[in-house]
Design a protein around this motif. Structure first.
Motif, short mmCIF file in Angstrom:
data_model
loop_
_atom_site.label_atom_id
_atom_site.label_comp_id
_atom_site.label_asym_id
_atom_site.label_seq_id
_atom_site.Cartn_x
_atom_site.Cartn_y
_atom_site.Cartn_z
N ILE A 57 0.82 -1.20 0.00
CA ILE A 57 0.00 0.00 0.00
C ILE A 57 0.86 1.26 0.00
O ILE A 57 0.36 2.37 -0.23
N ALA A 58 2.18 1.11 0.22
CA ALA A 58 3.04 2.28 0.45
C ALA A 58 4.30 2.25 -0.40
O ALA A 58 5.37 2.66 0.05
N LYS A 59 4.19 1.79 -1.64
CA LYS A 59 5.37 1.67 -2.49
C LYS A 59 6.07 3.02 -2.67
O LYS A 59 5.43 4.01 -3.01
N GLU A 60 7.38 3.00 -2.42
CA GLU A 60 8.25 4.17 -2.60
C GLU A 60 7.89 5.33 -1.69
O GLU A 60 8.29 6.47 -1.95
N ALA A 61 7.19 5.08 -0.61
CA ALA A 61 6.96 6.11 0.40
C ALA A 61 8.19 6.22 1.30
O ALA A 61 8.93 5.27 1.48
N GLY A 62 8.40 7.39 1.87
CA GLY A 62 9.41 7.54 2.91
C GLY A 62 10.83 7.65 2.44
O GLY A 62 11.76 7.27 3.16
N GLU A 68 14.37 3.05 11.40
CA GLU A 68 13.40 3.19 12.50
C GLU A 68 12.22 4.05 12.08
O GLU A 68 11.06 3.72 12.37
N GLU A 69 12.48 5.14 11.38
CA GLU A 69 11.39 6.01 10.94
C GLU A 69 10.49 5.31 9.93
O GLU A 69 9.29 5.57 9.88
N LEU A 70 11.05 4.41 9.16
CA LEU A 70 10.27 3.71 8.15
C LEU A 70 9.39 2.61 8.73
O LEU A 70 8.20 2.54 8.43
N VAL A 71 9.98 1.74 9.57
CA VAL A 71 9.28 0.48 9.89
C VAL A 71 9.11 0.19 11.37
O VAL A 71 8.46 -0.80 11.71
N ALA A 72 9.65 1.00 12.27
CA ALA A 72 9.56 0.66 13.69
C ALA A 72 8.12 0.76 14.18
O ALA A 72 7.45 1.77 13.93
N PRO A 73 7.61 -0.28 14.87
CA PRO A 73 6.27 -0.19 15.44
C PRO A 73 6.30 0.68 16.70
O PRO A 73 7.33 0.76 17.36
N PRO A 74 5.21 1.38 17.05
CA PRO A 74 3.94 1.41 16.31
C PRO A 74 3.77 2.60 15.36
O PRO A 74 2.78 2.67 14.65
N ASP A 75 4.74 3.53 15.36
CA ASP A 75 4.52 4.78 14.66
C ASP A 75 5.44 5.03 13.48
O ASP A 75 5.52 6.15 12.97
N GLY A 76 6.19 3.99 13.05
CA GLY A 76 6.94 4.13 11.81
C GLY A 76 5.99 4.40 10.66
O GLY A 76 4.80 4.10 10.71
N LEU A 77 6.52 4.98 9.59
CA LEU A 77 5.68 5.41 8.47
C LEU A 77 4.79 4.29 7.96
O LEU A 77 3.60 4.48 7.71
N LEU A 82 -0.50 1.78 7.03
CA LEU A 82 -1.33 0.58 7.15
C LEU A 82 -2.62 0.89 7.92
O LEU A 82 -3.70 0.42 7.56
N ARG A 83 -2.50 1.67 9.00
CA ARG A 83 -3.68 2.01 9.79
C ARG A 83 -4.66 2.86 9.00
O ARG A 83 -5.88 2.77 9.19
N ASP A 84 -4.13 3.70 8.11
CA ASP A 84 -5.00 4.63 7.37
C ASP A 84 -5.70 3.97 6.18
O ASP A 84 -6.68 4.51 5.67
N ALA A 85 -5.22 2.82 5.72
CA ALA A 85 -5.78 2.17 4.54
C ALA A 85 -7.03 1.36 4.90
O ALA A 85 -7.14 0.82 6.01
N ARG A 87 -9.58 -1.93 4.43
CA ARG A 87 -9.36 -3.36 4.24
C ARG A 87 -9.28 -3.71 2.75
O ARG A 87 -8.42 -4.47 2.32
N GLU A 88 -10.18 -3.15 1.97
CA GLU A 88 -10.21 -3.44 0.54
C GLU A 88 -8.93 -2.95 -0.14
O GLU A 88 -8.39 -3.63 -1.03
N GLU A 89 -8.44 -1.78 0.25
CA GLU A 89 -7.20 -1.26 -0.33
C GLU A 89 -6.02 -2.15 0.01
O GLU A 89 -5.16 -2.42 -0.84
N LEU A 90 -5.95 -2.63 1.24
CA LEU A 90 -4.86 -3.51 1.65
C LEU A 90 -4.88 -4.82 0.87
O LEU A 90 -3.84 -5.29 0.38
N ILE A 91 -6.04 -5.42 0.75
CA ILE A 91 -6.15 -6.70 0.05
C ILE A 91 -5.76 -6.55 -1.41
O ILE A 91 -5.00 -7.35 -1.96
N GLU A 92 -6.27 -5.52 -2.07
CA GLU A 92 -5.97 -5.34 -3.49
C GLU A 92 -4.48 -5.06 -3.71
O GLU A 92 -3.88 -5.58 -4.66
N ALA A 93 -3.88 -4.25 -2.85
CA ALA A 93 -2.45 -3.96 -3.00
C ALA A 93 -1.61 -5.22 -2.80
O ALA A 93 -0.67 -5.49 -3.57
#
Length: 338
Positions: A57-62, A68-77, A82-85, A87-93
């Motif tokens: 859902i986030a290709k070439e973001a960041g 850490e800024e990219l992938v660290a839970p819970p507030d990495g980019l 993922l939280r903002d997408a 369910r349908e958008e996540l599945i299709e991506a």
């Protein structure tokens, strides 16, 4: 069914001219060595041993962000996206990334799944009807692991995973964990969990390499991802000398999930032979996941990638193994036998 051409046979990926004969149950019955009128290259389908396809859902973001800024839970980019997408958008991506992998000759991926039990369900739905085995290495709870195919821990510095490790043993499912990605501090505690495999191992110390070898702990390396996140490159030559090493493409946010690109990158930035690299992308990943395919030999399931050896890109190649690893691309795939 039969497929003819130059066959990369067995664990050694030995090029032989002939035919692969497949029985009615989809298993390789025999390999017949004989002259054939085909320029095709027949190899085992790839096993992408470490992915995060939820990040589709986030290709070439960041661009320019730290690991850490990219992938660290819970507030990495990636976690915010993922939280903002929906369910349908996540599945299709995810479905589109899985379809791309399948079309490019990948038979299976080992996906570290965010989202607990629902994350496993999302991956199952995204993979439905596709010719790819998308294995869910769930995170966040033992319940998610039981719903999925194993547990994929973020790293021993992030949490204590003793309970999850015990639960995987009880369930008879594999336990993988990131280790040594940013630095060496989490390698020993990861090894203390007696994992079924480690991911990354960019910064092992000599004692860690000894422990990996002594414990026969497989390692999955993701060199393109490691370069993008600026953590360095793993000591792949040392690792290959000591244990089973497989290849993964890691976060779809950062990299196309193409095993061709991953193989070419690693081959040209290391001293490994092309045969070693191709084994990492096929045989070794299949062994880590305990699959019935990943090698072209009698008795194995016929999960095969057929390349057009007469394509404009591959025609005239003198060494078929080097051509597959260092030159071939998705465009050269004639057929994927699933």
């Amino acid at each position: 069914m039969e497929r003819a051409g130059t066959i990369l046979r067995g664990r050694e990926l030995e090029p032989v001219e002939g035919r692969v004969i497949v029985d009615d149950e989809g298993r390789i019955d025999r390999i017949e060595e004989e002259p054939v009128d085909s320029d095709d290259i027949v190899l085992p389908a790839f096993v992408n041993a470490h992915t995060h396809v939820g990040d589709s859902i986030a290709k070439e973001a960041g661009g320019g962000l730290s690991l850490e800024e990219l992938v660290a839970p819970p507030d990495g980019l990636k976690h915010r996206l993922l939280r903002d997408a929906t369910r349908e958008e996540l599945i299709e991506a995810m479905r589109r990334s899985l379809r791309f992998m399948s079309r490019g000759g990948t038979a299976a991926c080992l996906d570290f799944r965010e989202g607990d039990v629902d994350g496993v369900r999302l991956l199952r739905e995204a993979a439905s009807g596709l010719e790819i085995d998308a294995f869910a290495f769930a995170r966040e709870s033992a319940e998610a692991m039981r719903a999925g195919d194993g547990f994929g821990a973020s790293g021993a510095n992030d949490d204590v995973f003793d309970a999850e490790r015990a639960a995987t043993r009880e369930a008879g499912k594999p336990f993988g964990i990131h280790a040594g990605e940013a630095d060496s501090s989490d390698v020993d505690p990861a090894l203390d969990l007696e994992p079924d495999f480690l991911v990354h191992v960019v910064h092992p110390e000599p004692a860690h390499l000894d422990r990996i070898e002594d414990g026969h702990v497989p390692v999955v390396v993701c060199p393109r991802s490691n370069l993008v996140t600026d953590v360095g490159l793993p000591p792949v030559e040392d690792l290959v000398e000591r244990t089973t090493v497989a290849l993964g493409t890691d976060n779809v946010m950062l990299n196309s999930p193409s095993m061709f690109r991953e193989m070419e990158f690693l081959s040209k930035l290391s001293e490994l032979s092309a045969r070693d690299v191709l084994r990492m992308a096929t045989v070794n990943g299949a062994e880590i996941a305990d699959l019935e395919y990943g090698v072209v030999e009698p008795g194995k399931r016929a999960r095969l990638t057929i390349l057009d050896g007469d394509s404009d890109n591959l025609t005239g190649a003198r060494d078929p193994v080097r051509a597959v690893v260092r030159r071939a691309s998705v465009d050269d795939v004639r057929e994927v036998v699933a």
